[in-house]
Design a protein around this motif. Sequence first.
Motif, PDB file in Angstrom:
ATOM      1  N   CYS A 155       0.816  -1.229   0.000  1.00  0.00           N
ATOM      2  CA  CYS A 155       0.000   0.000   0.000  1.00  0.00           C
ATOM      3  C   CYS A 155       0.848   1.278   0.000  1.00  0.00           C
ATOM      4  O   CYS A 155       0.512   2.219  -0.712  1.00  0.00           O
ATOM      5  N   SER A 206      -5.836  -5.247 -11.199  1.00  0.00           N
ATOM      6  CA  SER A 206      -5.912  -5.374  -9.741  1.00  0.00           C
ATOM      7  C   SER A 206      -5.627  -4.058  -9.021  1.00  0.00           C
ATOM      8  O   SER A 206      -5.736  -3.992  -7.795  1.00  0.00           O
ATOM      9  N   GLU A 260      -7.015  -3.025  -5.211  1.00  0.00           N
ATOM     10  CA  GLU A 260      -5.891  -2.786  -4.291  1.00  0.00           C
ATOM     11  C   GLU A 260      -5.959  -1.354  -3.745  1.00  0.00           C
ATOM     12  O   GLU A 260      -5.772  -1.108  -2.551  1.00  0.00           O
ATOM     13  N   ARG A 267      -8.654  -1.110  -1.074  1.00  0.00           N
ATOM     14  CA  ARG A 267      -8.218  -1.673   0.219  1.00  0.00           C
ATOM     15  C   ARG A 267      -7.255  -0.706   0.917  1.00  0.00           C
ATOM     16  O   ARG A 267      -7.363  -0.460   2.121  1.00  0.00           O
ATOM     17  N   CYS A 268      -6.325  -0.160   0.162  1.00  0.00           N
ATOM     18  CA  CYS A 268      -5.345   0.763   0.747  1.00  0.00           C
ATOM     19  C   CYS A 268      -6.017   2.029   1.268  1.00  0.00           C
ATOM     20  O   CYS A 268      -5.676   2.525   2.345  1.00  0.00           O
TER      21      CYS A 268
END
Length: 164
Positions: free
Chosen positions: A113, A141, A145, A148-149
């Motif tokens: 991240c 992706s 990603e 989420r970060c």
Amino acid sequence: MTHDLVTDLRPLLNAEACAEAPAAGAEPGDLEQAVWLRLLERLDAEDPPSDPQEWLRRAIRSEARRTRRTSRLEQPYAVEPVDDDRRGPEQLALAAARGRALREAVRRLPGRCPRLMEALLSPEDLTYQEIAGELGISQGSLGPERSRCLGCLRRLLTPEVAAR
């Protein structure tokens, strides 16, 4: 020697500056300060004037002429200029502090991240393709990603924002 010279020249410089200042459109103190600086620069260069009183008279007149020329060329603003984004020094300092806090939080993120967020925040404005190539992951992706970060970053910053 410098102290004696300054003491001896002070009354003359004050009188000359008071005489020249109104015509120059300047404050006498400003002219005095400029001439003292010129004199100190000469003394530092070990080039003292041979006739200090005459040098001082010429220097004050020269400084007055320079001030007149400058004042003719400089035009005051009719109104105070305003930044397009209307941010003063205080707002800029606060924005810089927020930027530092964000970058510190980004460095505390888990996994890859930090690298992803640094790439997204980069002033180079990288494309998803460039970021994916830099991080060695597929472009498809990056979206999940990033989500989420950002969730992790939101959780990290929530206590800090609430504390303020």
